[in-house]
Design a protein around this motif. Structure first.
Motif, short mmCIF file in Angstrom:
data_model
loop_
_atom_site.label_atom_id
_atom_site.label_comp_id
_atom_site.label_asym_id
_atom_site.label_seq_id
_atom_site.Cartn_x
_atom_site.Cartn_y
_atom_site.Cartn_z
N PRO A 61 0.72 -1.18 -0.05
CA PRO A 61 0.03 -0.05 0.03
C PRO A 61 0.95 1.23 0.04
N ASP A 62 2.14 1.29 0.26
CA ASP A 62 3.08 1.99 0.35
C ASP A 62 3.35 2.77 -1.13
N LYS A 63 3.05 1.77 -2.22
CA LYS A 63 3.47 2.12 -3.52
C LYS A 63 2.29 2.34 -4.55
N GLU A 64 2.51 3.28 -5.39
CA GLU A 64 1.47 3.39 -6.49
C GLU A 64 1.70 2.65 -7.49
N VAL A 65 0.63 1.88 -7.93
CA VAL A 65 0.59 0.81 -9.00
C VAL A 65 0.05 1.31 -10.36
N ARG A 88 -10.86 -3.17 -4.76
CA ARG A 88 -10.81 -1.54 -4.79
C ARG A 88 -9.39 -1.09 -4.14
N PRO A 89 -8.29 -1.40 -4.65
CA PRO A 89 -7.03 -0.82 -4.03
C PRO A 89 -7.07 0.85 -4.49
N LYS A 90 -6.71 1.70 -3.36
CA LYS A 90 -7.00 2.87 -3.94
C LYS A 90 -5.50 3.51 -4.54
N SER A 125 -18.99 -2.92 -13.14
CA SER A 125 -18.10 -3.99 -12.22
C SER A 125 -18.04 -3.39 -10.91
N GLY A 126 -18.05 -2.10 -10.69
CA GLY A 126 -17.79 -1.35 -9.54
C GLY A 126 -16.69 -0.65 -9.32
N VAL A 127 -15.98 -0.58 -10.38
CA VAL A 127 -14.62 0.51 -10.47
C VAL A 127 -15.15 1.95 -10.24
N PRO A 128 -14.73 2.56 -9.14
CA PRO A 128 -15.50 3.80 -8.44
C PRO A 128 -15.10 4.89 -9.52
N ARG A 129 -13.83 4.82 -10.33
CA ARG A 129 -13.58 5.92 -11.17
C ARG A 129 -13.39 5.38 -12.65
N THR A 130 -13.87 6.02 -13.59
CA THR A 130 -13.86 5.58 -14.79
C THR A 130 -13.73 6.69 -15.79
N ALA A 131 -13.02 6.46 -16.84
CA ALA A 131 -13.07 7.54 -18.17
C ALA A 131 -12.59 6.85 -19.20
N LEU A 147 -4.31 9.88 -10.08
CA LEU A 147 -3.59 9.93 -9.29
C LEU A 147 -3.88 10.68 -8.03
N ALA A 148 -4.44 11.65 -8.32
CA ALA A 148 -4.78 12.70 -7.10
C ALA A 148 -5.87 12.33 -5.95
N ALA A 149 -6.84 11.46 -7.08
CA ALA A 149 -8.02 10.90 -6.39
C ALA A 149 -7.83 10.01 -5.36
N ARG A 150 -6.82 9.23 -5.51
CA ARG A 150 -6.33 8.09 -4.65
C ARG A 150 -7.58 7.26 -4.46
N GLU A 151 -8.01 6.75 -5.59
CA GLU A 151 -9.31 5.85 -5.85
C GLU A 151 -9.07 4.83 -7.03
#
Ligand SMILES: Cc1ncc(C[n+]2csc(CCOP(=O)(O)OP(=O)(O)O)c2C)c(N)n1
Length: 194
Positions: A61-65, A88-90, A125-131, A147-151
């Motif tokens: 969780p310390d890394k952004e993937v 739902r990893p943020k 499917s339930g992914v909170p943010r899509t574009a 990246l800023a949303a952390r979602e």
């Protein structure tokens, strides 16, 4: 938009993040811009880049993937989206380069060429943010917002069905694997023992 231009536009943002790509054209294009030890190119296993990214995101969780995927690969394992959404990893941003084809093996059209909408499937499917984006500027903006949303975010980038002329690189599969593993373990190993 060309995927190579899209990758070039977000390349600097990949420097301190864990990057997992699917194999083929996207891997070759990212490598052509410049390989880094934090980049892993998942060979052969179409549809499983997001699963590998999910495992890393949950355990680190310390890394952004960042997962860089293809439409054909995602379509081969749509359950990957539901599993991503379930956990739902943020700290995971999933970019799907949608060229509406299996470009790396000759360009056969995929279901997105006949209307299947991967962003809508991710949302359902339930992914909170899509574009869905179709220009380099829009991709860069959507990527920064994710990246800023952390979602957990899925960005479908509609790209032209063009790619590199060759996919051969001098980076061996095992070399990539060990380098990446060392990158992931570096911070863990330098943490004080509890
Ligand atoms: C399970 C599996 N089936 C087939 C292949 C052969 N294969 C390699 S790349 C590829 C196409 C990938 O398509 P997409 O994800 O849309 O990426 P693109 O090549 O269009 O960039 C295929 C079918 C594979 N690697 N793994």
């Amino acid at each position: 938009m060309k995927r190579i231009d899209a990758l070039s536009a977000i390349y600097d943002r990949l420097e301190h993040r864990v990057v997992v790509t699917i194999m083929g054209a996207v891997a070759a294009e990212l490598q052509s811009i410049g390989h880094r030890p934090n980049f892993f190119y998942l060979q052969h296993a179409m549809g499983l880049a997001s699963s590998m990214g999910l495992g890393i995101a949950l355990t680190r969780p310390d890394k952004e993937v960042i997962v860089l995927d293809g439409d054909g690969s995602v379509l081969m394992n749509l359950g990957g989206l539901t599993t991503l959404a379930r956990y739902r990893p943020k700290n995971l941003v999933h970019v799907i380069f949608d060229n509406e084809s299996l470009l790396s093996v000759g360009g056969f059209p995929t279901a997105t060429s006949t209307g299947s909408d991967l962003a809508a499937i991710a949302k359902a499917s339930g992914v909170p943010r899509t574009a869905t984006v179709s220009t380099v500027d829009a991709l860069t903006r959507a990527f920064d917002e994710a990246l800023a949303a952390r979602e957990l975010s899925t960005i479908v980038a509609k790209v032209d069905a063009v790619g590199p002329s060759a996919f051969v690189t001098d980076l061996g599969l095992l070399e990539n694997r060990f380098q990446f593993q060392r990158y992931l373990c570096r911070d863990v190993n330098s943490r004080p023992a509890r």
